[in-house]
Design a protein around this motif. Structure first.
Motif, PDB file in Angstrom:
ATOM      1  N   ASP A   1      31.812   5.699   7.068  1.00  0.00           N
ATOM      2  CA  ASP A   1      31.650   7.157   7.074  1.00  0.00           C
ATOM      3  C   ASP A   1      30.403   7.622   6.328  1.00  0.00           C
ATOM      4  O   ASP A   1      30.321   8.765   5.906  1.00  0.00           O
ATOM      5  N   GLY A   2      29.412   6.735   6.176  1.00  0.00           N
ATOM      6  CA  GLY A   2      28.198   7.152   5.478  1.00  0.00           C
ATOM      7  C   GLY A   2      27.442   5.986   4.889  1.00  0.00           C
ATOM      8  O   GLY A   2      27.312   4.933   5.505  1.00  0.00           O
ATOM      9  N   PHE A   3      26.967   6.181   3.664  1.00  0.00           N
ATOM     10  CA  PHE A   3      26.149   5.153   3.025  1.00  0.00           C
ATOM     11  C   PHE A   3      26.186   5.321   1.513  1.00  0.00           C
ATOM     12  O   PHE A   3      26.528   6.384   0.994  1.00  0.00           O
ATOM     13  N   VAL A   4      25.843   4.241   0.840  1.00  0.00           N
ATOM     14  CA  VAL A   4      25.567   4.268  -0.599  1.00  0.00           C
ATOM     15  C   VAL A   4      24.121   3.831  -0.744  1.00  0.00           C
ATOM     16  O   VAL A   4      23.699   2.849  -0.134  1.00  0.00           O
TER      17      VAL A   4
ATOM     18  N   ILE B   1      24.438  14.349   7.896  1.00  0.00           N
ATOM     19  CA  ILE B   1      24.949  14.236   6.530  1.00  0.00           C
ATOM     20  C   ILE B   1      25.782  15.465   6.207  1.00  0.00           C
ATOM     21  O   ILE B   1      25.306  16.599   6.306  1.00  0.00           O
ATOM     22  N   THR B   2      27.027  15.229   5.803  1.00  0.00           N
ATOM     23  CA  THR B   2      27.934  16.327   5.480  1.00  0.00           C
ATOM     24  C   THR B   2      28.068  16.539   3.970  1.00  0.00           C
ATOM     25  O   THR B   2      28.420  17.633   3.528  1.00  0.00           O
ATOM     26  N   ARG B   3      27.799  15.493   3.197  1.00  0.00           N
ATOM     27  CA  ARG B   3      27.924  15.595   1.744  1.00  0.00           C
ATOM     28  C   ARG B   3      27.105  14.495   1.090  1.00  0.00           C
ATOM     29  O   ARG B   3      27.050  13.373   1.597  1.00  0.00           O
TER      30      ARG B   3
ATOM     31  N   GLY C   1      26.440   9.126   0.372  1.00  0.00           N
ATOM     32  CA  GLY C   1      26.274  10.046   1.480  1.00  0.00           C
ATOM     33  C   GLY C   1      27.427   9.935   2.448  1.00  0.00           C
ATOM     34  O   GLY C   1      27.870   8.827   2.766  1.00  0.00           O
ATOM     35  N   TYR C   2      27.931  11.065   2.895  1.00  0.00           N
ATOM     36  CA  TYR C   2      28.991  11.124   3.896  1.00  0.00           C
ATOM     37  C   TYR C   2      28.375  11.641   5.188  1.00  0.00           C
ATOM     38  O   TYR C   2      27.605  12.616   5.158  1.00  0.00           O
ATOM     39  N   VAL C   3      28.733  11.016   6.291  1.00  0.00           N
ATOM     40  CA  VAL C   3      28.117  11.343   7.572  1.00  0.00           C
ATOM     41  C   VAL C   3      29.195  11.544   8.631  1.00  0.00           C
ATOM     42  O   VAL C   3      30.175  10.795   8.685  1.00  0.00           O
TER      43      VAL C   3
END
Length: 120
Positions: free
Chosen positions: A70-73, A102-104, A95-97
């Motif tokens: 659901d995203g990345f570090v 990117i949502t957050r 990061g949330y995707v």
């Protein structure tokens, strides 16, 4: 996810705010540990847009990115200079995707190290 993160941070380092905006979801939120405040997209773009006035040089180094479902570090060093002062500040972001945007972002670093470069 890694490509999205790379494009986001390349745009931020290049001060390409239009490219950054496209990568954010319209209702994205950006949180920082140093002020415990959530910025909306416009607030974050204003912050990023002010970087050229605060630093002669701004960029990222020692980049390490891990893709998540659901995203990345992302870990990197923020590298800044102003006049004869410079700093290398370790940072980590989550990061949330969703739907390719990117949502957050949750960002952790020591703001005091950056403030020392601007002092004086």
């Amino acid at each position: 996810m890694i490509d999205l993160a790379d494009r986001f941070f390349a745009a931020a380092a290049a001060h390409d705010l239009d490219a950054v905006r496209v990568l954010y979801a319209d209702d994205a939120r950006i949180w920082h540990n140093w002020d415990d405040h959530e910025q909306d997209v416009d607030e974050n773009l204003a912050t990023l847009g002010s970087l050229p006035q605060r630093y002669d040089r701004f960029g990222y180094d020692a980049v390490r990115t891990v893709a998540l479902a659901d995203g990345f570090v992302r870990q990197h060093d923020i590298v800044v200079a102003r006049g004869d002062r410079s700093a290398r500040v370790p940072a980590i972001l989550r990061g949330y995707v969703a739907d390719g945007r990117i949502t957050r972002i949750e960002e952790y670093f020591d703001l005091g190290q950056l403030a020392a470069v601007r002092a004086g």
